[in-house]
Design a protein around this motif. Structure first.
Motif, PDB file in Angstrom:
ATOM      1  N   ASP A   1      -2.532  -3.831  -5.483  1.00  0.00           N
ATOM      2  CA  ASP A   1      -2.773  -5.222  -5.869  1.00  0.00           C
ATOM      3  C   ASP A   1      -2.658  -6.098  -4.631  1.00  0.00           C
ATOM      4  O   ASP A   1      -3.657  -6.589  -4.110  1.00  0.00           O
ATOM      5  CB  ASP A   1      -1.761  -5.635  -6.933  1.00  0.00           C
ATOM      6  CG  ASP A   1      -1.981  -7.042  -7.439  1.00  0.00           C
ATOM      7  OD1 ASP A   1      -3.122  -7.350  -7.829  1.00  0.00           O
ATOM      8  OD2 ASP A   1      -1.024  -7.838  -7.432  1.00  0.00           O
ATOM      9  N   HIS A   2      -1.440  -6.306  -4.158  1.00  0.00           N
ATOM     10  CA  HIS A   2      -1.198  -6.937  -2.860  1.00  0.00           C
ATOM     11  C   HIS A   2      -0.468  -5.937  -1.984  1.00  0.00           C
ATOM     12  O   HIS A   2       0.405  -5.202  -2.450  1.00  0.00           O
ATOM     13  CB  HIS A   2      -0.356  -8.205  -3.006  1.00  0.00           C
ATOM     14  CG  HIS A   2      -1.095  -9.366  -3.592  1.00  0.00           C
ATOM     15  ND1 HIS A   2      -2.264  -9.852  -3.042  1.00  0.00           N
ATOM     16  CD2 HIS A   2      -0.824 -10.147  -4.671  1.00  0.00           C
ATOM     17  CE1 HIS A   2      -2.684 -10.882  -3.757  1.00  0.00           C
ATOM     18  NE2 HIS A   2      -1.842 -11.073  -4.756  1.00  0.00           N
TER      19      HIS A   2
ATOM     20  N   SER B   1       2.224  -5.350   0.172  1.00  0.00           N
ATOM     21  CA  SER B   1       3.491  -5.983   0.570  1.00  0.00           C
ATOM     22  C   SER B   1       4.620  -4.955   0.651  1.00  0.00           C
ATOM     23  O   SER B   1       5.648  -5.106  -0.016  1.00  0.00           O
ATOM     24  CB  SER B   1       3.853  -7.094  -0.426  1.00  0.00           C
ATOM     25  OG  SER B   1       2.820  -8.036  -0.554  1.00  0.00           O
TER      26      SER B   1
ATOM     27  N   HIS C   1       8.642 -14.526  -4.169  1.00  0.00           N
ATOM     28  CA  HIS C   1       7.380 -13.939  -3.730  1.00  0.00           C
ATOM     29  C   HIS C   1       7.585 -13.282  -2.367  1.00  0.00           C
ATOM     30  O   HIS C   1       8.495 -13.649  -1.618  1.00  0.00           O
ATOM     31  CB  HIS C   1       6.270 -14.990  -3.645  1.00  0.00           C
ATOM     32  CG  HIS C   1       5.820 -15.472  -4.986  1.00  0.00           C
ATOM     33  ND1 HIS C   1       6.424 -16.531  -5.628  1.00  0.00           N
ATOM     34  CD2 HIS C   1       4.858 -15.023  -5.832  1.00  0.00           C
ATOM     35  CE1 HIS C   1       5.837 -16.719  -6.805  1.00  0.00           C
ATOM     36  NE2 HIS C   1       4.894 -15.817  -6.949  1.00  0.00           N
TER      37      HIS C   1
ATOM     38  N   LYS D   1       1.776  -9.331   3.528  1.00  0.00           N
ATOM     39  CA  LYS D   1       0.663  -9.526   2.599  1.00  0.00           C
ATOM     40  C   LYS D   1      -0.630  -9.302   3.363  1.00  0.00           C
ATOM     41  O   LYS D   1      -0.694  -9.547   4.566  1.00  0.00           O
ATOM     42  CB  LYS D   1       0.709 -10.940   1.990  1.00  0.00           C
ATOM     43  CG  LYS D   1      -0.074 -11.078   0.698  1.00  0.00           C
ATOM     44  CD  LYS D   1       0.140 -12.475   0.096  1.00  0.00           C
ATOM     45  CE  LYS D   1      -0.651 -12.636  -1.185  1.00  0.00           C
ATOM     46  NZ  LYS D   1      -0.521 -14.011  -1.743  1.00  0.00           N
ATOM     47  N   GLU D   2      -1.653  -8.878   2.655  1.00  0.00           N
ATOM     48  CA  GLU D   2      -2.867  -8.440   3.325  1.00  0.00           C
ATOM     49  C   GLU D   2      -3.534  -9.523   4.165  1.00  0.00           C
ATOM     50  O   GLU D   2      -4.096  -9.258   5.228  1.00  0.00           O
ATOM     51  CB  GLU D   2      -3.864  -7.860   2.318  1.00  0.00           C
ATOM     52  CG  GLU D   2      -4.352  -8.823   1.238  1.00  0.00           C
ATOM     53  CD  GLU D   2      -3.411  -8.919   0.052  1.00  0.00           C
ATOM     54  OE1 GLU D   2      -3.774  -9.628  -0.902  1.00  0.00           O
ATOM     55  OE2 GLU D   2      -2.338  -8.304   0.090  1.00  0.00           O
ATOM     56  N   ASP D   3      -3.493 -10.783   3.722  1.00  0.00           N
ATOM     57  CA  ASP D   3      -4.170 -11.842   4.470  1.00  0.00           C
ATOM     58  C   ASP D   3      -3.449 -12.215   5.763  1.00  0.00           C
ATOM     59  O   ASP D   3      -4.006 -12.909   6.615  1.00  0.00           O
ATOM     60  CB  ASP D   3      -4.330 -13.082   3.603  1.00  0.00           C
ATOM     61  CG  ASP D   3      -2.986 -13.668   3.187  1.00  0.00           C
ATOM     62  OD1 ASP D   3      -2.278 -13.001   2.416  1.00  0.00           O
ATOM     63  OD2 ASP D   3      -2.645 -14.782   3.642  1.00  0.00           O
TER      64      ASP D   3
ATOM     65  N   VAL E   1      -7.592  -4.418   3.351  1.00  0.00           N
ATOM     66  CA  VAL E   1      -8.380  -4.822   2.177  1.00  0.00           C
ATOM     67  C   VAL E   1      -9.562  -3.894   1.903  1.00  0.00           C
ATOM     68  O   VAL E   1     -10.046  -3.833   0.765  1.00  0.00           O
ATOM     69  CB  VAL E   1      -8.879  -6.278   2.316  1.00  0.00           C
ATOM     70  CG1 VAL E   1      -7.710  -7.238   2.458  1.00  0.00           C
ATOM     71  CG2 VAL E   1      -9.842  -6.440   3.478  1.00  0.00           C
TER      72      VAL E   1
ATOM     73  N   ILE F   1      -5.702  -0.854   0.218  1.00  0.00           N
ATOM     74  CA  ILE F   1      -5.566  -1.373  -1.149  1.00  0.00           C
ATOM     75  C   ILE F   1      -6.522  -0.667  -2.108  1.00  0.00           C
ATOM     76  O   ILE F   1      -6.101  -0.236  -3.197  1.00  0.00           O
ATOM     77  CB  ILE F   1      -5.755  -2.900  -1.181  1.00  0.00           C
ATOM     78  CG1 ILE F   1      -4.564  -3.574  -0.489  1.00  0.00           C
ATOM     79  CG2 ILE F   1      -5.892  -3.417  -2.607  1.00  0.00           C
ATOM     80  CD1 ILE F   1      -4.655  -5.097  -0.433  1.00  0.00           C
TER      81      ILE F   1
ATOM     82  N   TYR G   1     -10.544  -3.941  -3.765  1.00  0.00           N
ATOM     83  CA  TYR G   1      -9.666  -5.091  -3.598  1.00  0.00           C
ATOM     84  C   TYR G   1     -10.083  -6.136  -4.620  1.00  0.00           C
ATOM     85  O   TYR G   1     -11.126  -6.771  -4.499  1.00  0.00           O
ATOM     86  CB  TYR G   1      -9.775  -5.634  -2.179  1.00  0.00           C
ATOM     87  CG  TYR G   1      -8.886  -6.832  -1.902  1.00  0.00           C
ATOM     88  CD1 TYR G   1      -7.522  -6.792  -2.167  1.00  0.00           C
ATOM     89  CD2 TYR G   1      -9.413  -7.999  -1.358  1.00  0.00           C
ATOM     90  CE1 TYR G   1      -6.708  -7.878  -1.907  1.00  0.00           C
ATOM     91  CE2 TYR G   1      -8.606  -9.095  -1.089  1.00  0.00           C
ATOM     92  CZ  TYR G   1      -7.251  -9.027  -1.363  1.00  0.00           C
ATOM     93  OH  TYR G   1      -6.448 -10.107  -1.103  1.00  0.00           O
TER      94      TYR G   1
ATOM     95  N   TYR H   1      -9.153  -9.056  -5.448  1.00  0.00           N
ATOM     96  CA  TYR H   1      -9.099 -10.504  -5.226  1.00  0.00           C
ATOM     97  C   TYR H   1     -10.349 -11.066  -4.554  1.00  0.00           C
ATOM     98  O   TYR H   1     -10.446 -12.281  -4.363  1.00  0.00           O
ATOM     99  CB  TYR H   1      -7.841 -10.871  -4.433  1.00  0.00           C
ATOM    100  CG  TYR H   1      -6.604 -10.712  -5.282  1.00  0.00           C
ATOM    101  CD1 TYR H   1      -6.158 -11.725  -6.116  1.00  0.00           C
ATOM    102  CD2 TYR H   1      -5.893  -9.505  -5.297  1.00  0.00           C
ATOM    103  CE1 TYR H   1      -5.052 -11.572  -6.921  1.00  0.00           C
ATOM    104  CE2 TYR H   1      -4.777  -9.340  -6.099  1.00  0.00           C
ATOM    105  CZ  TYR H   1      -4.364 -10.375  -6.909  1.00  0.00           C
ATOM    106  OH  TYR H   1      -3.255 -10.208  -7.717  1.00  0.00           O
TER     107      TYR H   1
END
Length: 502
Positions: free
Chosen positions: A113-114, A116, A186, A221-223, A259, A263, A272, A274
């Motif tokens: 999902d994310h 992390s 988070h 986190k991926e970003d 991504v 993921i 991915y 999102y």
């Protein structure tokens, strides 16, 4: 009023200004191409700021953050399912299991999902304190620790303890951090101090150290890979070209790998998920990239968020290249079709706070030597102005609720929720609603009522407020959601129903 222009002789030495009888510190020249050579305007050998006053402020901030989070949790005011999700994943790490989060769906691997994996660092804390409340405390401590970094850096760079303490308060009460506290836990809690340390190193011209603090962001986190790339761009512009280019390439590569490969490999969907936040509207309809960009640029809510982001620094953050670090996060938030990403609520702006406040410090340093007298004068007063603005805004931000007696009162609904939870045996599998998810993750296998139709848990615990049409007949609701199983009602109050599988 705080004034960075009013300094003691000792503080003036830190700012590089000679004082009668006290010579300005000398520094040996360094090779301009060296990885940690100071950048333009950087003064090596800055006297360190004392730690104690900042630790005291951090302890106060940590207490306020945690008190707010704990009261919200204890009174079942959880705003989303995220605390339950992270509580379930951290419990899995603590038990040396794969981070499967059944709340997202039965057997759902959370790294699909994310991305992390940094949350695994909370496993030792969970061994001592096996509760999602431990995550709330960890977040409060991480946010407070970042305030120490911001405040001490401000004092060391600007040479004023008043400026350092003032910015610690302004930063600690900033709307980005307060909204993150209101949003429960988070993973970005780890990014906040890492970004503070990265920006500090950039301000001091310590390029290798900045890269060392930035690299772990890819595990948050991926970003964050794109933010790491932007750190590399700043290093390239202001310091070491070779290191900056390598860091930028690493950040972009880490983002693409995460991504496009990691993921999707972990996700049960094989992709991915999102991307859909950009590719589809909130109603699920396909949209073009041109329409996405046009809608983003025309969005008042998005620009209002940017306005407030810069306004809390008196817009002087714009004088620093550090402000470039906000662009990746602002970019995906502008392109997203999810309204939750646009404004000032939720946790998405927390990672921007250390960046803009330390960009403010850099901006103040830069304008001190400006040939424009008005700009130099503004630089002398902007820190107390930013502090005053933070205090004024705080009157309408979440921590203000701590001053209201009703915040701490338990009503009938709280008692009913606790009674319903007590009727679910430890270790049982249970399906429930958002308001109760986190309270069950420590000692139950928990599913969310919106994603668990594939399984038939031992117990169903429903918050009847969320089922207005079916609230009158919980057994019928259970048969609709789980037609393969039969459930009997074992407890009901005005707000909650508990059903057991026969």
């Amino acid at each position: 009023m705080l004034d960075v222009g009013n300094k003691s002789p000792e503080e003036a030495v830190g700012s590089g200004a000679p004082v009668a009888g006290i010579p300005a510190p000398a520094s040996a020249p360094e090779a301009p191409g060296a990885p940690d050579a100071p950048g333009p305007g950087t003064r090596p050998g800055l006297p360190p700021a004392p730690l104690r006053p900042y630790l005291v402020l951090a302890a106060v901030l940590c207490g306020l953050y945690f008190l707010y989070s704990w009261v919200q949790y204890a009174h079942f005011r959880t705003p989303s399912w995220d605390l339950g999700i992270f509580g379930q994943s951290v419990r899995a790490y603590a038990e040396f299991r794969a981070p499967v989060v059944d709340i997202k769906g039965p057997g759902f691997p959370i790294l699909g999902d994310h991305f992390s994996p940094v949350t695994a660092l909370l496993a030792p804390l969970y061994w001592i304190w096996p509760s999602p409340v431990a995550l709330l405390f960890a977040q409060a401590a991480l946010f407070a620790a970042s305030a120490v970094v911001v405040g001490r850096t401000a004092q060391e760079v600007l040479g004023s303890r008043a400026a350092g303490l003032g910015l610690t308060v302004a930063y600690g009460l900033s709307w980005g951090l307060q909204e993150a506290v209101r949003s429960d836990f988070h993973e970005i809690a780890f990014a906040v101090p890492l970004l503070a340390l990265t920006c500090r190193a950039l301000l001091l011209g310590r390029w290798s150290l900045a890269a060392s603090w930035a690299v772990p962001l890819i595990l948050v986190k991926e970003d964050m890979g794109l933010t790491v790339a932007m750190v590399g761009a700043v290093v390239l512009l202001k310091g070491s070209r070779r290191l900056g280019a390598a860091l930028a390439a690493f950040g972009v590569s880490a983002f693409a790998l995460t991504v496009l490969v990691l993921i999707p490999a972990a996700s049960s969907l094989g992709q991915y998920d999102y991307w859909s936040k950009i590719e589809k509207t909130g109603e699920g309809a396909d949209t073009s990239f041109g329409q996405v960009v046009g809608d983003a640029l025309a969005s008042g809510e998005r620009w209002e968020m940017v306005l407030y982001l810069l306004a809390i620094t008196g817009f002087l953050a714009l004088r620093s290249p550090l402000v470039l670090l906000v662009l990746p996060t602002l970019g995906w938030r502008f392109l997203s079709q999810d309204p939750n990403h646009w404004g000032m609520h939720w946790h998405y702006s927390a990672i921007l706070m250390p960046v803009v406040f330390l960009a403010l410090v850099d901006g103040v340093r830069a304008v001190r030597t400006s040939p424009r007298a008005w700009l130099a004068s503004y630089g002398r007063v902007v820190v107390p102005v930013a502090t005053a603005v933070a205090l004024v805004l705080a009157a309408n931000l979440p921590l203000r609720e701590l001053l209201k007696p009703e915040t701490y009162r338990s009503d009938a609904r709280v008692a009913q929720a606790r009674d319903a939870l007590a009727r679910v045996p430890e270790g049982a599998s249970v399906e429930t609603d958002v308001s109760l998810l986190a309270h069950l993750t420590a000692d139950h296998r928990v599913y969310w009522a919106g994603t668990s139709q594939e399984v038939d848990p031992d117990y169903l615990v429903y918050d009847l407020r969320g089922w207005s049409q079916q609230a009158s007949d919980p057994e019928r609701l259970a048969s609709q959601l789980h037609p393969r199983a039969r459930y009997e009602l074992t407890h009901r109050s005005d707000g909650f129903a508990v059903l057991k599988r026969r």
